[in-house]
Design a protein around this motif. Sequence first.
Motif, PDB file in Angstrom:
ATOM      1  N   LEU A   1      18.769 -33.316 -66.622  1.00  0.00           N
ATOM      2  CA  LEU A   1      18.760 -32.312 -67.682  1.00  0.00           C
ATOM      3  C   LEU A   1      20.131 -32.184 -68.330  1.00  0.00           C
ATOM      4  CD1 LEU A   1      16.563 -29.535 -66.024  1.00  0.00           C
ATOM      5  CD2 LEU A   1      15.872 -31.384 -67.572  1.00  0.00           C
ATOM      6  N   ALA A   2      21.191 -32.380 -67.544  1.00  0.00           N
ATOM      7  CA  ALA A   2      22.540 -32.301 -68.118  1.00  0.00           C
ATOM      8  C   ALA A   2      22.783 -33.430 -69.110  1.00  0.00           C
ATOM      9  CB  ALA A   2      23.573 -32.337 -66.992  1.00  0.00           C
ATOM     10  N   ARG A   3      22.228 -34.588 -68.850  1.00  0.00           N
ATOM     11  CA  ARG A   3      22.403 -35.726 -69.775  1.00  0.00           C
ATOM     12  C   ARG A   3      21.641 -35.512 -71.071  1.00  0.00           C
ATOM     13  NH1 ARG A   3      21.518 -39.100 -65.139  1.00  0.00           N
ATOM     14  NH2 ARG A   3      19.469 -39.688 -65.974  1.00  0.00           N
ATOM     15  N   HIS A   4      20.473 -34.862 -70.994  1.00  0.00           N
ATOM     16  CA  HIS A   4      19.610 -34.742 -72.173  1.00  0.00           C
ATOM     17  C   HIS A   4      19.749 -33.395 -72.867  1.00  0.00           C
ATOM     18  CE1 HIS A   4      17.202 -38.453 -71.847  1.00  0.00           C
ATOM     19  NE2 HIS A   4      17.544 -38.373 -70.568  1.00  0.00           N
ATOM     20  N   GLY A   5      20.507 -32.494 -72.312  1.00  0.00           N
ATOM     21  CA  GLY A   5      20.675 -31.191 -72.937  1.00  0.00           C
ATOM     22  C   GLY A   5      19.595 -30.220 -72.503  1.00  0.00           C
ATOM     23  N   ARG A   6      19.790 -28.971 -72.805  1.00  0.00           N
ATOM     24  CA  ARG A   6      18.886 -27.908 -72.376  1.00  0.00           C
ATOM     25  C   ARG A   6      17.529 -28.022 -73.061  1.00  0.00           C
ATOM     26  NH1 ARG A   6      19.899 -21.394 -73.155  1.00  0.00           N
ATOM     27  NH2 ARG A   6      17.992 -20.708 -72.067  1.00  0.00           N
ATOM     28  N   LEU A   7      16.478 -27.785 -72.276  1.00  0.00           N
ATOM     29  CA  LEU A   7      15.121 -27.814 -72.817  1.00  0.00           C
ATOM     30  C   LEU A   7      14.757 -26.418 -73.319  1.00  0.00           C
ATOM     31  CD1 LEU A   7      13.370 -29.929 -70.025  1.00  0.00           C
ATOM     32  CD2 LEU A   7      14.336 -30.735 -72.182  1.00  0.00           C
ATOM     33  N   GLN A   8      14.457 -26.319 -74.603  1.00  0.00           N
ATOM     34  CA  GLN A   8      14.139 -25.022 -75.206  1.00  0.00           C
ATOM     35  C   GLN A   8      12.642 -24.703 -75.141  1.00  0.00           C
ATOM     36  OE1 GLN A   8      16.443 -22.960 -76.309  1.00  0.00           O
ATOM     37  NE2 GLN A   8      18.234 -24.294 -76.307  1.00  0.00           N
ATOM     38  N   VAL A   9      11.819 -25.688 -75.487  1.00  0.00           N
ATOM     39  CA  VAL A   9      10.362 -25.512 -75.531  1.00  0.00           C
ATOM     40  C   VAL A   9       9.717 -26.698 -74.828  1.00  0.00           C
ATOM     41  CG1 VAL A   9      10.390 -24.144 -77.646  1.00  0.00           C
ATOM     42  CG2 VAL A   9      10.252 -26.660 -77.784  1.00  0.00           C
ATOM     43  N   PRO A  10       8.455 -26.535 -74.386  1.00  0.00           N
ATOM     44  CA  PRO A  10       7.794 -27.635 -73.673  1.00  0.00           C
ATOM     45  C   PRO A  10       7.800 -28.959 -74.438  1.00  0.00           C
ATOM     46  CG  PRO A  10       6.536 -25.633 -73.379  1.00  0.00           C
ATOM     47  CD  PRO A  10       7.634 -25.307 -74.360  1.00  0.00           C
ATOM     48  N   ALA A  11       7.740 -28.931 -75.750  1.00  0.00           N
ATOM     49  CA  ALA A  11       7.732 -30.175 -76.513  1.00  0.00           C
ATOM     50  C   ALA A  11       8.995 -30.994 -76.290  1.00  0.00           C
ATOM     51  CB  ALA A  11       7.550 -29.871 -78.000  1.00  0.00           C
ATOM     52  N   ASP A  12      10.097 -30.340 -75.885  1.00  0.00           N
ATOM     53  CA  ASP A  12      11.340 -31.069 -75.638  1.00  0.00           C
ATOM     54  C   ASP A  12      11.189 -32.062 -74.479  1.00  0.00           C
ATOM     55  OD1 ASP A  12      12.470 -29.610 -77.656  1.00  0.00           O
ATOM     56  OD2 ASP A  12      13.451 -28.162 -76.324  1.00  0.00           O
ATOM     57  N   LEU A  13      10.221 -31.792 -73.599  1.00  0.00           N
ATOM     58  CA  LEU A  13      10.009 -32.709 -72.467  1.00  0.00           C
ATOM     59  C   LEU A  13       9.634 -34.108 -72.921  1.00  0.00           C
ATOM     60  CD1 LEU A  13       7.976 -30.759 -69.746  1.00  0.00           C
ATOM     61  CD2 LEU A  13      10.245 -31.754 -69.494  1.00  0.00           C
ATOM     62  N   LEU A  14       8.986 -34.207 -74.071  1.00  0.00           N
ATOM     63  CA  LEU A  14       8.482 -35.501 -74.537  1.00  0.00           C
ATOM     64  C   LEU A  14       9.612 -36.464 -74.869  1.00  0.00           C
ATOM     65  CD1 LEU A  14       5.526 -34.239 -76.767  1.00  0.00           C
ATOM     66  CD2 LEU A  14       5.527 -34.873 -74.341  1.00  0.00           C
ATOM     67  N   ALA A  15      10.831 -35.960 -74.998  1.00  0.00           N
ATOM     68  CA  ALA A  15      11.973 -36.826 -75.256  1.00  0.00           C
ATOM     69  C   ALA A  15      12.556 -37.395 -73.962  1.00  0.00           C
ATOM     70  CB  ALA A  15      13.056 -36.060 -76.015  1.00  0.00           C
ATOM     71  N   LEU A  16      12.089 -36.904 -72.825  1.00  0.00           N
ATOM     72  CA  LEU A  16      12.571 -37.365 -71.522  1.00  0.00           C
ATOM     73  C   LEU A  16      11.555 -38.310 -70.893  1.00  0.00           C
ATOM     74  CD1 LEU A  16      14.249 -34.712 -72.032  1.00  0.00           C
ATOM     75  CD2 LEU A  16      14.277 -34.428 -69.537  1.00  0.00           C
ATOM     76  N   PRO A  17      12.003 -39.156 -69.985  1.00  0.00           N
ATOM     77  CA  PRO A  17      11.036 -40.003 -69.260  1.00  0.00           C
ATOM     78  C   PRO A  17      10.160 -39.150 -68.346  1.00  0.00           C
ATOM     79  CG  PRO A  17      13.248 -40.292 -68.371  1.00  0.00           C
ATOM     80  CD  PRO A  17      13.400 -39.458 -69.592  1.00  0.00           C
ATOM     81  N   LEU A  18       8.863 -39.287 -68.513  1.00  0.00           N
ATOM     82  CA  LEU A  18       7.918 -38.555 -67.664  1.00  0.00           C
ATOM     83  C   LEU A  18       7.407 -39.500 -66.586  1.00  0.00           C
ATOM     84  CD1 LEU A  18       5.884 -36.544 -70.343  1.00  0.00           C
ATOM     85  CD2 LEU A  18       8.005 -35.907 -69.170  1.00  0.00           C
ATOM     86  N   LEU A  19       7.610 -39.142 -65.345  1.00  0.00           N
ATOM     87  CA  LEU A  19       7.178 -39.982 -64.227  1.00  0.00           C
ATOM     88  C   LEU A  19       5.666 -39.954 -64.108  1.00  0.00           C
ATOM     89  CD1 LEU A  19       9.897 -38.833 -61.681  1.00  0.00           C
ATOM     90  CD2 LEU A  19       9.879 -40.932 -63.039  1.00  0.00           C
ATOM     91  N   ARG A  20       5.073 -41.071 -63.764  1.00  0.00           N
ATOM     92  CA  ARG A  20       3.610 -41.143 -63.756  1.00  0.00           C
ATOM     93  C   ARG A  20       3.078 -41.583 -62.394  1.00  0.00           C
ATOM     94  NH1 ARG A  20       1.722 -46.568 -66.567  1.00  0.00           N
ATOM     95  NH2 ARG A  20       3.451 -47.970 -66.094  1.00  0.00           N
TER      96      ARG A  20
END
Length: 305
Positions: A178-197
Amino acid sequence: MSQRPIRLPSLDALLAFEAVARAGSFEGAAAELALTASAIAKRVAGLEDRLDQPLFLRQPAKGLSLTPAGHEYLPQVRQALALLQAMPLHQRSGPQRERLRVSSTPTFARQLLVPALPGFATAHPQIELELTLSVPLLAEGDAGADLEIRHGAVPDDIASVQVLLRDHLTPLAAPALLARHGRLQVPADLLALPLLRTPLQPWAPWLRAAGLGDAPEPDDGPRFVDLGLTLAAALASQGVALARLSLARHELAEGRLVQPFALTVPAERHYGLVVHRPSPAADAFVAWLHAHCRTVEAENSSATA
């Protein structure tokens, strides 16, 4: 010349002979060995037949006394019995322990079961627990298990009364990611991060609840066929895991994983318990495990309240 056959007597006969020699009577030996005097007498008589000579003089007025052969034989028997008694495997102390074999999915075992086992051992020292692992997706269990902890849909695979833990899902990530990608404000911000599957837990239920129902399932990166591996990848800052609060509660408490959003959704698959071979030990483990899972559920509820 053919070798003379060895005439080994039974251990029960030797024990009876030694006890009678000390007690001086069949009745005294019977009380010590928890047998009847008749049974002791038969064992001694059988030993004398095998040795082809009497070991006791049976005199109605004086009772039993050792014959010369008995006097010679007694120290030899006592030496042999002492050697047997000195063997570590013959020195089991206390009551017999009851063995209970439990098969569990790997992550449940590592995250929920193993850390709590000292409490079970303290409450039930007479039960020797043997824990093995199964592979949920491949349906590979332990055919010899007395009890089996499963992960599956309810009530399709597991009856609702057998459900151990009704869990909640939420995204979890390592602070470094999270420190590398910056603070997440809204759930949509998650889509910019790798989501583990993982095939064991799709993202769709949480994404729908967060208003992101149009977002596709992640299709990049490794596919982890184990919930514990997904947590391990999240801890290594490889991506965000859609994780069960029960499985990650220690990592959350220690700050190694963080929960970016308060939103949680009920898991569609639950852990359940199947008893293959009922026993008092199985009953004790079932009661303890249900109580432990209720405690975990209560902790999760207070953490998300």
